[in-house]
Design an enzyme around this catalytic site. Structure first.
Site, PDB file in Angstrom:
ATOM      1  N   GLU A  80      -9.513   1.594  -6.107  1.00 12.63           N
ATOM      2  CA  GLU A  80     -10.452   1.966  -5.054  1.00 12.63           C
ATOM      3  C   GLU A  80     -10.143   3.385  -4.565  1.00 12.63           C
ATOM      4  O   GLU A  80      -8.980   3.740  -4.353  1.00 12.63           O
ATOM      5  CB  GLU A  80     -10.360   0.972  -3.897  1.00 12.63           C
ATOM      6  CG  GLU A  80     -10.702  -0.450  -4.322  1.00 12.63           C
ATOM      7  CD  GLU A  80     -10.897  -1.388  -3.141  1.00 12.63           C
ATOM      8  OE1 GLU A  80     -10.436  -1.062  -2.027  1.00 12.63           O
ATOM      9  OE2 GLU A  80     -11.522  -2.443  -3.335  1.00 12.63           O
ATOM     10  N   ASN A 132      -6.683  -3.251  -6.528  1.00 10.38           N
ATOM     11  CA  ASN A 132      -6.818  -4.698  -6.475  1.00 10.38           C
ATOM     12  C   ASN A 132      -6.512  -5.253  -7.856  1.00 10.38           C
ATOM     13  O   ASN A 132      -7.208  -4.948  -8.828  1.00 10.38           O
ATOM     14  CB  ASN A 132      -8.228  -5.105  -6.037  1.00 10.38           C
ATOM     15  CG  ASN A 132      -8.457  -4.782  -4.579  1.00 10.38           C
ATOM     16  OD1 ASN A 132      -7.646  -5.130  -3.727  1.00 10.38           O
ATOM     17  ND2 ASN A 132      -9.533  -4.102  -4.278  1.00 10.38           N
ATOM     18  N   ARG A 184      -6.862  -7.942  -9.584  1.00 13.97           N
ATOM     19  CA  ARG A 184      -7.571  -9.211  -9.815  1.00 13.97           C
ATOM     20  C   ARG A 184      -9.043  -8.917 -10.074  1.00 13.97           C
ATOM     21  O   ARG A 184      -9.474  -7.772  -9.964  1.00 13.97           O
ATOM     22  CB  ARG A 184      -7.454 -10.079  -8.575  1.00 13.97           C
ATOM     23  CG  ARG A 184      -7.930  -9.314  -7.320  1.00 13.97           C
ATOM     24  CD  ARG A 184      -7.974 -10.152  -6.095  1.00 13.97           C
ATOM     25  NE  ARG A 184      -8.136  -9.369  -4.879  1.00 13.97           N
ATOM     26  CZ  ARG A 184      -9.245  -8.783  -4.461  1.00 13.97           C
ATOM     27  NH1 ARG A 184     -10.339  -8.860  -5.192  1.00 13.97           N
ATOM     28  NH2 ARG A 184      -9.296  -8.103  -3.337  1.00 13.97           N
ATOM     29  N   LYS A 191      -2.800   1.373   9.190  1.00 12.60           N
ATOM     30  CA  LYS A 191      -2.950   0.338   8.162  1.00 12.60           C
ATOM     31  C   LYS A 191      -1.681  -0.496   8.011  1.00 12.60           C
ATOM     32  O   LYS A 191      -0.569   0.009   8.183  1.00 12.60           O
ATOM     33  CB  LYS A 191      -3.252   0.975   6.797  1.00 12.60           C
ATOM     34  CG  LYS A 191      -4.606   1.641   6.700  1.00 12.60           C
ATOM     35  CD  LYS A 191      -4.821   2.132   5.283  1.00 12.60           C
ATOM     36  CE  LYS A 191      -6.225   2.649   5.080  1.00 12.60           C
ATOM     37  NZ  LYS A 191      -6.446   3.072   3.682  1.00 12.60           N
ATOM     38  N   LYS A 214       0.826  -1.206   0.000  1.00 14.93           N
ATOM     39  CA  LYS A 214       0.000   0.000   0.000  1.00 14.93           C
ATOM     40  C   LYS A 214       0.861   1.257   0.000  1.00 14.93           C
ATOM     41  O   LYS A 214       0.475   2.274  -0.574  1.00 14.93           O
ATOM     42  CB  LYS A 214      -0.946  -0.010   1.202  1.00 14.93           C
ATOM     43  CG  LYS A 214      -2.080  -1.028   1.087  1.00 14.93           C
ATOM     44  CD  LYS A 214      -3.059  -0.868   2.223  1.00 14.93           C
ATOM     45  CE  LYS A 214      -4.311  -1.706   2.000  1.00 14.93           C
ATOM     46  NZ  LYS A 214      -4.052  -3.145   1.964  1.00 14.93           N
ATOM     47  N   HIS A 229     -16.893   4.684  -0.134  1.00 14.75           N
ATOM     48  CA  HIS A 229     -15.929   3.810  -0.803  1.00 14.75           C
ATOM     49  C   HIS A 229     -16.453   3.575  -2.219  1.00 14.75           C
ATOM     50  O   HIS A 229     -17.448   2.869  -2.404  1.00 14.75           O
ATOM     51  CB  HIS A 229     -15.819   2.493  -0.033  1.00 14.75           C
ATOM     52  CG  HIS A 229     -14.809   1.547  -0.586  1.00 14.75           C
ATOM     53  ND1 HIS A 229     -13.810   0.972   0.161  1.00 14.75           N
ATOM     54  CD2 HIS A 229     -14.631   1.069  -1.842  1.00 14.75           C
ATOM     55  CE1 HIS A 229     -13.084   0.192  -0.599  1.00 14.75           C
ATOM     56  NE2 HIS A 229     -13.562   0.228  -1.836  1.00 14.75           N
ATOM     57  N   GLY A 279      -9.335  -5.933   5.470  1.00  7.67           N
ATOM     58  CA  GLY A 279      -9.515  -5.256   6.748  1.00  7.67           C
ATOM     59  C   GLY A 279      -8.532  -5.700   7.823  1.00  7.67           C
ATOM     60  O   GLY A 279      -8.529  -5.154   8.929  1.00  7.67           O
TER      61      GLY A 279
END
Length: 446
Positions: free
Chosen positions: A275, A290, A292, A158, A116, A208, A165
């Protein structure tokens, strides 16, 4: 053209991939653990291979065993689905070494987006806005407390390599941060092999919203509009819809253009999702990518008419995309509800024997399921047992159909989250479209 595909996954996504392969005349090989021998997806495949014991490290995460099966099955390609090895740089590279097509992006892109922190810095270089926060890992809780003074509380703590999560927590004070840091770092180390932590400012009343993209090996990239995924419990999505009711057409266009810009800069190929968090003023900030297919891909398929798995297969085979951005338009409104074997109040998993399992059926109702009647839900894997997807000409029609469909489930023997989903879709804030990421805490639990 790809002639035979090994699906390195299980459950509903394995069944979903097999369905499109059959449509295209592609043979399929399924893997299954000892716990999944009676799973419905196994019987759908042309070939079946026992991959190992129930534990994921000995089965669905066993790279060398899966590569050996792929060679034994003589497949051309491997589709990783989502979860497990779907974002593993190591697995993608091993496929390449063995002359197998990995249906996804390159290992190097996955490595960059898998961190990230690295992904956040890459987006900043491209010019995509990111949430204010730290740009490198924070080593100790003492350093974290010092650094957060520049950001200000509340923050999101994070894990750099986190997902689902895990390793993520909202923190409101120095005391909370000190307590949360080491525990989350240990969990991240245990689940992802990397305990690096970083911090971002928590965006209040955020939504989101994510953009689905497709990109081929010929420099073409398009977006398939957005999905709103704000309703989450334990930082995991439970209801997703497309399009978002919140953003304006102007914001929709800017978010789509930003996603395509990022994909081209990264030289990304295949399907992926960028996202974003969107604040009350429709400012959007990169959250993560992501690399995928995602659980919620069906809502995008429903409003665009595009089979995303089919496009993944074509792109992996080296074909040039025939879909242009100007060909696309949003058709209606789709909502997906995830059906979990879990307690609807505590959100704890509820494995057990399913004695009765009947699904809602009818026009504009789509079921993607992992189980049947007389099936045992085990404690070894994610407790999602299916997805309900509905489509209406508009959001009001979709909500009405979703309410009706949820009331027509008949599942006995285990607890499910269906009563929770019913409360959500009947809540006036959901009906109004006031679905921020705080919805569960702000409304459902009260």
């Amino acid at each position: 053209m790809i002639k035979k595909v090994l699906i390195a996954n299980r459950g509903e996504i394995a069944a979903r991939i097999i369905r499109t392969c059959k449509k295209l005349g592609i043979q399929t090989a399924a893997i299954f653990s000892e716990a999944d021998q009676k799973s419905p997806y196994v019987s759908l495949a042309d070939l079946k291979f026992l991959v190992g014991p129930p534990r994921v490290n000995e089965s669905y995460l066993n790279v060398e065993r899966i590569i050996d099966i792929a060679k034994e099955a003589n497949v051309d390609a491997i589709h990783p689905g989502y979860g497990f090895l779907s974002e593993s740089e190591t697995f993608a590279n091993r496929c390449l070494e063995e002359g197998l097509i990995f249906i996804g992006p390159t290992g190097s892109v996955m490595k960059q987006m898998g961190s990230k922190i690295a992904a956040r810095n890459a987006m900043k270089r491209i010019g995509i806005p990111v949430v204010p926060g730290t740009d490198e890992a924070t080593a100790t809780k003492e350093d974290a407390v010092k650094i957060v003074q520049q950001i200000g509380y509340p923050i999101m703590l994070k894990a750099s390599a986190g997902g689902g999560g895990i390793g993520m927590q909202v923190v409101w004070s120095d005391e909370e941060l000190s307590k949360a840091f080491e525990g989350n770092s240990k969990r991240a180390k245990m689940f992802f092999g990397d305990g690096s932590m970083f911090m971002e400012k928590k965006i209040e009343n955020a939504r989101h919203i994510e953009i689905q993209i497709l990109a081929d090996h010929h420099g073409n990239a398009i977006h398939l509009y957005e999905r709103e995924c704000s309703i989450q419990r334990r930082n995991q999505k439970v209801i997703e819809e497309a399009p978002s009711q919140f953003i304006s057409e102007s914001t929709r266009q800017r978010m789509g253009e930003a996603a395509v810009k990022a994909v081209k800069a990264l030289e990304y190929t295949n399907a992926g999702t960028i996202e974003f968090l969107v604040d009350e003023s429709e400012n959007f900030y990169f959250l993560e990518m992501n690399t995928r297919i995602q659980v919620e891909h069906p809502v995008t398929e429903e409003i665009t008419g595009i089979d995303i798995v089919e496009e993944q297969l074509h792109i992996a085979a080296g074909k040039k995309m025939t879909i242009k951005q100007t060909d696309l338009q949003i058709d209606g409104h789709a909502i997906e509800a995830r059906i979990y074997a879990e307690d609807p109040v505590t959100f704890f998993p509820s494995p057990g024997h399913i004695s009765q399992f009947e699904l809602p059926e009818g026009p504009n109702i789509r079921n993607e399921v992992a189980v049947t009647a007389n099936y045992d839900v085990t404690p070894f894997y994610d407790p999602m047992i299916g997805k309900l997807i509905v489509k209406g000409n508009n959001r009001e029609e979709a909500i009405a159909l979703l309410k009706e469909a949820l009331s027509n489930y008949k599942i006995e023997g285990i607890k499910t989250n269906i009563s929770m989903l019913q409360k959500i879709v009947e809540h006036e804030q959901f009906i109004k479209g006031n679905t921020t990421t705080g919805f569960i805490e702000d409304f459902y639990r009260k």
